[in-house]
Design an enzyme around this catalytic site. Structure first.
Site, PDB file in Angstrom:
ATOM      1  N   TYR A   2      -3.848   7.669  -7.401  1.00 12.44           N
ATOM      2  CA  TYR A   2      -2.613   6.999  -6.697  1.00 12.44           C
ATOM      3  C   TYR A   2      -2.948   6.682  -5.089  1.00 12.44           C
ATOM      4  O   TYR A   2      -2.898   5.281  -4.707  1.00 12.44           O
ATOM      5  CB  TYR A   2      -1.411   6.925  -6.200  1.00 12.44           C
ATOM      6  CG  TYR A   2      -0.389   6.824  -5.817  1.00 12.44           C
ATOM      7  CD1 TYR A   2       0.604   5.598  -6.839  1.00 12.44           C
ATOM      8  CD2 TYR A   2       0.401   7.391  -4.721  1.00 12.44           C
ATOM      9  CE1 TYR A   2       1.071   4.972  -6.630  1.00 12.44           C
ATOM     10  CE2 TYR A   2       0.962   5.710  -4.060  1.00 12.44           C
ATOM     11  CZ  TYR A   2       1.311   4.758  -5.145  1.00 12.44           C
ATOM     12  OH  TYR A   2       2.638   4.143  -4.837  1.00 12.44           O
ATOM     13  N   LYS A  30      -4.303   2.619  -3.672  1.00 17.56           N
ATOM     14  CA  LYS A  30      -3.799   1.310  -2.838  1.00 17.56           C
ATOM     15  C   LYS A  30      -4.771   1.435  -1.737  1.00 17.56           C
ATOM     16  O   LYS A  30      -4.470   0.686  -0.292  1.00 17.56           O
ATOM     17  CB  LYS A  30      -2.144   2.732  -1.871  1.00 17.56           C
ATOM     18  CG  LYS A  30      -1.150   2.610  -3.386  1.00 17.56           C
ATOM     19  CD  LYS A  30      -1.131   1.121  -3.120  1.00 17.56           C
ATOM     20  CE  LYS A  30       0.249   1.831  -3.984  1.00 17.56           C
ATOM     21  NZ  LYS A  30       1.139  -0.215  -3.950  1.00 17.56           N
ATOM     22  N   SER A  41       0.997  -1.473  -0.208  1.00 14.95           N
ATOM     23  CA  SER A  41      -0.184  -0.034  -0.260  1.00 14.95           C
ATOM     24  C   SER A  41       0.944   1.435  -0.006  1.00 14.95           C
ATOM     25  O   SER A  41       1.455   1.158  -0.315  1.00 14.95           O
ATOM     26  CB  SER A  41      -0.880  -0.034   1.094  1.00 14.95           C
ATOM     27  OG  SER A  41      -1.814   1.081   0.524  1.00 14.95           O
ATOM     28  N   SER A  42       0.231   2.251  -0.027  1.00 11.28           N
ATOM     29  CA  SER A  42       1.752   3.540   0.538  1.00 11.28           C
ATOM     30  C   SER A  42       0.490   4.397   1.753  1.00 11.28           C
ATOM     31  O   SER A  42      -0.331   4.241   2.030  1.00 11.28           O
ATOM     32  CB  SER A  42       0.721   4.309  -0.496  1.00 11.28           C
ATOM     33  OG  SER A  42       1.652   6.122  -0.692  1.00 11.28           O
TER      34      SER A  42
END
Length: 249
Positions: free
Chosen positions: A154, A158, A140-141
């Site tokens: 983005y 995620k 993920s982020s």
């Protein structure tokens, strides 16, 4: 020996994950899209540790490529002396800025194809090859929790990966397979043009917002992935683990 597959393993976080998992006793399969020479260098590094490794081409955004890869993988596993994966690390990714008012449909599609569609199709295709008691680790982020200008799509992709992670943890629990997401914070790689790695002014801004007072390094993320792959993490599943040094607390 257990075998770990890392998508996008020719550089950056994937490379760090491959080397950390090799250090912890795994034989390694990495994928690359275009960086064949970089992938070969990672294979050499793994072999130098005494483990075995192979690199295979994969375009995670292309369903036909995913299908061909899944068909070829058993032979690659056999070349490493096995027939099952112990660890699947879904790392392949692509950056893309999408500031509101200038969002391009093609950019949205590319981000979706790599980070969501590709992860779904590859996990589904490889699930029969994952050993009972194995590990799936998604990437993920930190941007699924905090925001950055122009990174809305983005971050949303995620967040979708985190939702998939929880669902798959529930679906695969009967096989003893754990599914968890690692969410890196700002990390010094060539991702998004290497801004975090190379822009000193940008780095100073990140450091000012990070509890541990520095940006992340690829080895920080690789080490966390190896920890989740360790048998002692077998009671952890369905979790999002942010590896960010305390960014934006």
């Amino acid at each position: 020996m257990p075998i770990a597959l890392i998508t996008g393993g020719s550089r950056g976080l994937g490379r760090a994950a491959a080397l950390a998992l090799a250090d912890s006793g795994h034989d390694i399969v990495i994928t690359y899209r275009t960086g064949q020479s970089q992938a070969a260098e990672v294979v050499d590094r793994v072999v130098a540790t005494g483990r075995r490794a192979v690199a295979l081409q994969l375009d995670a955004a292309d369903g036909a490529s995913v299908g061909a890869f899944a068909t070829a993988l058993p032979d690659a596993l056999a070349s490493l002396g096995g027939d099952r994966l112990g660890v699947l690390v879904q790392n392949a990714g692509v950056a893309g800025r999408t500031p509101l008012g200038a969002i391009d449909e093609d950019a949205v599609q590319q981000l979706f194809d790599v980070h969501v569609k590709g992860v779904v199709l590859l996990t589904q295709a490889l699930e029969p090859l994952i050993a009972d008691g194995g590990r799936i680790i998604t990437l993920s982020s930190g941007l699924a929790r905090f925001t950055a200008p122009g990174m809305s799509v983005y971050g949303a992709m995620k967040a979708a990966v985190e939702s998939l992670t929880r669902s798959w943890a529930a679906e695969l629990g009967h096989r003893g397979i754990t599914v968890n997401a690692i969410a890196p914070g700002p990390t010094a790689t060539d991702f998004a043009g290497g801004m975090i790695r190379d822009d000193e002014a940008y780095r100073r801004g990140i450091v000012a917002m990070t509890a541990l007072g520095r940006v992340g390094e690829p080895t920080d993320i690789g080490g966390a992935i190896a920890l989740l792959a360790d048998p002692r993490s077998g009671w952890v599943t369905g979790q999002r683990i942010e590896v960010s040094g305390g960014a934006r607390l």
